[in-house]
Write an enzyme that holds these catalytic residues in place. Structure first.
Site, PDB file in Angstrom:
ATOM      1  N   GLU A 154     -28.915   5.116  -2.035  1.00 30.63           N
ATOM      2  CA  GLU A 154     -28.581   5.451  -0.632  1.00 30.63           C
ATOM      3  C   GLU A 154     -28.117   4.208   0.117  1.00 30.63           C
ATOM      4  O   GLU A 154     -28.506   3.968   1.261  1.00 30.63           O
ATOM      5  CB  GLU A 154     -29.811   6.059   0.078  1.00 30.63           C
ATOM      6  CG  GLU A 154     -30.415   7.247  -0.637  1.00 30.63           C
ATOM      7  CD  GLU A 154     -31.602   7.881   0.088  1.00 30.63           C
ATOM      8  OE1 GLU A 154     -31.832   7.575   1.276  1.00 30.63           O
ATOM      9  OE2 GLU A 154     -32.302   8.688  -0.538  1.00 30.63           O
ATOM     10  N   GLU A 169     -39.913   9.023  -1.811  1.00 21.66           N
ATOM     11  CA  GLU A 169     -40.696   8.222  -0.867  1.00 21.66           C
ATOM     12  C   GLU A 169     -42.208   8.463  -0.953  1.00 21.66           C
ATOM     13  O   GLU A 169     -42.851   8.779   0.055  1.00 21.66           O
ATOM     14  CB  GLU A 169     -40.169   8.451   0.559  1.00 21.66           C
ATOM     15  CG  GLU A 169     -38.693   8.097   0.659  1.00 21.66           C
ATOM     16  CD  GLU A 169     -38.057   8.411   2.007  1.00 21.66           C
ATOM     17  OE1 GLU A 169     -38.762   8.870   2.921  1.00 21.66           O
ATOM     18  OE2 GLU A 169     -36.845   8.193   2.138  1.00 21.66           O
TER      19      GLU A 169
HETATM   20  O1  9MR Z   1     -28.998  11.276   5.895  1.00 24.32           O
HETATM   21  C1  9MR Z   1     -30.070  12.129   6.216  1.00 24.32           C
HETATM   22  C2  9MR Z   1     -29.984  12.490   7.690  1.00 24.32           C
HETATM   23  O2  9MR Z   1     -28.840  13.242   7.934  1.00 24.32           O
HETATM   24  C3  9MR Z   1     -31.209  13.247   8.072  1.00 24.32           C
HETATM   25  O3  9MR Z   1     -31.197  13.470   9.464  1.00 24.32           O
HETATM   26  C4  9MR Z   1     -32.456  12.477   7.672  1.00 24.32           C
HETATM   27  C5  9MR Z   1     -33.694  13.230   8.023  1.00 24.32           C
HETATM   28  O4  9MR Z   1     -34.836  12.629   7.506  1.00 24.32           O
HETATM   29  O5  9MR Z   1     -32.424  12.216   6.271  1.00 24.32           O
HETATM   30  C6  9MR Z   1     -31.373  11.410   5.938  1.00 24.32           C
HETATM   31  O6  9MR Z   1     -31.441  11.007   4.597  1.00 24.32           O
HETATM   32  C7  9MR Z   1     -32.611  10.294   4.205  1.00 24.32           C
HETATM   33  C8  9MR Z   1     -32.848  10.595   2.745  1.00 24.32           C
HETATM   34  O7  9MR Z   1     -32.948  11.975   2.562  1.00 24.32           O
HETATM   35  C9  9MR Z   1     -34.076   9.893   2.214  1.00 24.32           C
HETATM   36  N1  9MR Z   1     -34.022   8.486   2.473  1.00 24.32           N
HETATM   37  C10 9MR Z   1     -33.722   8.093   3.832  1.00 24.32           C
HETATM   38  C11 9MR Z   1     -32.454   8.779   4.317  1.00 24.32           C
HETATM   39  C12 9MR Z   1     -32.105   8.296   5.726  1.00 24.32           C
HETATM   40  O8  9MR Z   1     -33.057   8.729   6.627  1.00 24.32           O
END
Ligand code: 9MR
Length: 470
Positions: free
Chosen positions: A262, A156
């Site tokens: 994702e 990101e």
């Molecule tokens: O799925 C992840 C969630 O459990 C966490 O709380 C969150 C914190 O930022 O991150 C989520 O995964 C993210 C991923 O690492 C990067 N892209 C967006 C995803 C959804 O937020």
């Protein structure tokens, strides 16, 4: 692949219209990963440590549907190096162990990200950031060498308007942190595929243009980069990303792998049959976009069940984003749309009422939209304008154009009511004279369905104009 899809769609239409039981020899053994693997791709699901003690959940995760996993949280900086120089791989290792026991390949996620960073990183003097980042990458990538096949090295890096996101890394090193991170990861694990990963880059737009330009610039400097990850966090209320397949293809044409990393498709709750059907077309379209791009190496859904989805915790009132519901039951609509997108076939509509509904949703997703029951008169077209994103002073708009089969060349016009001014457009050529805007197709999207997007300035009010198409 195309032949298989056409055959699948034709068989589906036949099954729906005749209600004859469609015998499919593979139906009992067909899995999402098996279908993907038939075309040299993987189909995977993210997971997390807490879920691994849920045996009903792990039975599905490791039961053959999936061939790949990504740890949702357990390889992030705050988990791995919570205090400087102290590395704790327990959680990441637990995911790797599960994966190895169940034949799942692991994507490493993620080495450098502005989020889930421990406080000590943000507090470091800028002069110490580069060494800390390089050490983190070297230690973690070395630990997981041979255990992950790919790394989201940088996650990101962009804001939605395509400018670089500020982060401790950007603030200390400018955008050069990205090249440095990639070079450091390559030195630590020369065999892992190195990715940059982002969201809202799935379709053509300012943000994916920025990613494209970044990657080209990295390549011209000889920086090691093997792939670009498109997260695919979609929402049915915001529309499907514009020209997704063409977007993936332009990155592949740079000699890179691309992956959907994702994927989930959320909706405003509660679920209903209409929203489920729309969601199914999104899943189908993403899978087909990846299947159509030779270098699209695989698709990962961001966990497989609503029971463990991140969505409700982040977007209040939204959810139901995954192909399995919160009781770990497959949603026939979404699941079958993935199956047909991967070239598989679905069970007979007479097998169950819900499968029948999903079969028609999947069929309509796989068959040309020109089969609509009341087509507009020949030669005409319709256009739908929407605001994708808006911030003080600027917004991103998107217009989709539909027409009966055979139309070639289109012109879309509107008049802004509030002084809006277009500054940039993709997948269309425009003229703006005062408030009047005219947009014509470009060579590759003359035959609808087509979508173009633009950035524009606004102030005060940003009304959606009436749009005409000819
Ligand atoms: O799925 C992840 C969630 O459990 C966490 O709380 C969150 C914190 O930022 O991150 C989520 O995964 C993210 C991923 O690492 C990067 N892209 C967006 C995803 C959804 O937020």
């Amino acid at each position: 692949m195309r032949r298989a899809l056409l055959a699948g769609a034709a068989a589906l239409v036949a099954a729906v219209s005749t209600a004859v039981v469609m015998v499919n020899a593979d139906a009992a053994t067909q899995t999402l990963n098996g279908l993907a693997a038939a075309h040299g791709r993987y189909f995977g699901s993210a997971t997390d440590n807490g879920e691994l003690s849920d045996t009903a959940y792990t039975a599905i995760l490791g039961g053959g549907e999936f061939g790949q996993t990504t740890p949702g949280n357990s390889m992030k900086w705050d988990t791995i190096e919570p205090t400087q120089g102290t590395f704790n791989y327990t959680k990441g290792d637990a995911i790797v162990t599960f994966a190895q026991q169940h034949n799942l390949k692991v994507r490493g996620h993620t080495l450098v990200w502005h989020s889930q960073l421990p406080g000590w990183v943000s507090s470091l003097p800028a002069a110490q950031l580069q060494a800390a980042m390089e050490n983190h990458i070297t230690q973690e990538a070395t630990h997981y060498k041979g255990k992950v096949f790919a790394w989201d090295v940088v996650n990101e890096p962009f804001n939605d308007d395509g400018t670089f996101r500020t982060s401790p890394f950007y603030n200390a090193m400018g955008s050069a942190y990205i090249a440095d991170a990639l070079r450091t990861a390559r030195a630590a694990d020369p065999d892992a595929k190195l990715y940059i990963n982002d969201y809202n880059t799935d379709g053509m737009g300012a943000k994916s243009d920025a990613m494209y330009n970044l990657v080209k610039s990295l390549q011209s400097q000889g920086v090691p980069i093997d792939g670009v990850g498109f997260q695919g966090h979609l929402a049915i209320q915001y529309g499907f990303p514009s020209q997704m397949q063409q977007n993936l293809q332009r990155f592949a044409d740079l000699g890179l792998d691309v992956a959907i990393t994702e994927l989930d498709v959320r909706m405003v709750l509660p679920r209903d049959a209409t929203k489920d059907a729309t969601q199914a077309t999104y899943y189908n379209n993403v899978v087909k976009a990846c299947a159509a791009v030779t270098r699209c190496v695989g698709i990962t859904i961001w966990d497989y069940t609503d029971k463990y989805s991140w969505v409700p915790n982040t977007f209040s009132g939204q959810g139901a984003a995954l192909p399995w519901d919160e009781n770990l039951a497959k949603k026939p609509t979404a699941y079958n749309a993935i199956v047909t997108g991967l070239g598989g076939t679905v069970e007979s509509p007479s097998a169950s009422a819900s499968v029948s509904r999903s079969a028609s949703a999947s069929a309509s997703a796989s068959v040309s939209p020109s089969a609509s029951s009341s087509p507009p008169p020949s030669g005409s077209c319709t256009a739908t304008y929407r605001i994708v994103n808006q911030w003080p002073g600027g917004f991103q708009g998107e217009v989709s154009v539909a027409a009966p089969a055979g139309k070639s060349g289109w012109t879309v016009s509107w008049t802004f009511a509030n002084g809006q001014k277009i500054t940039q457009m993709w997948s269309g050529t425009y003229t703006q004279s005062g408030a009047a805007v005219t947009v014509k197709n470009v060579s590759y999207n003359a035959s609808p369905p087509a979508t173009f997007g633009f950035l524009a300035d606004w102030s005060g009010t940003n009304a959606v104009p009436a749009v005409t198409c000819s």
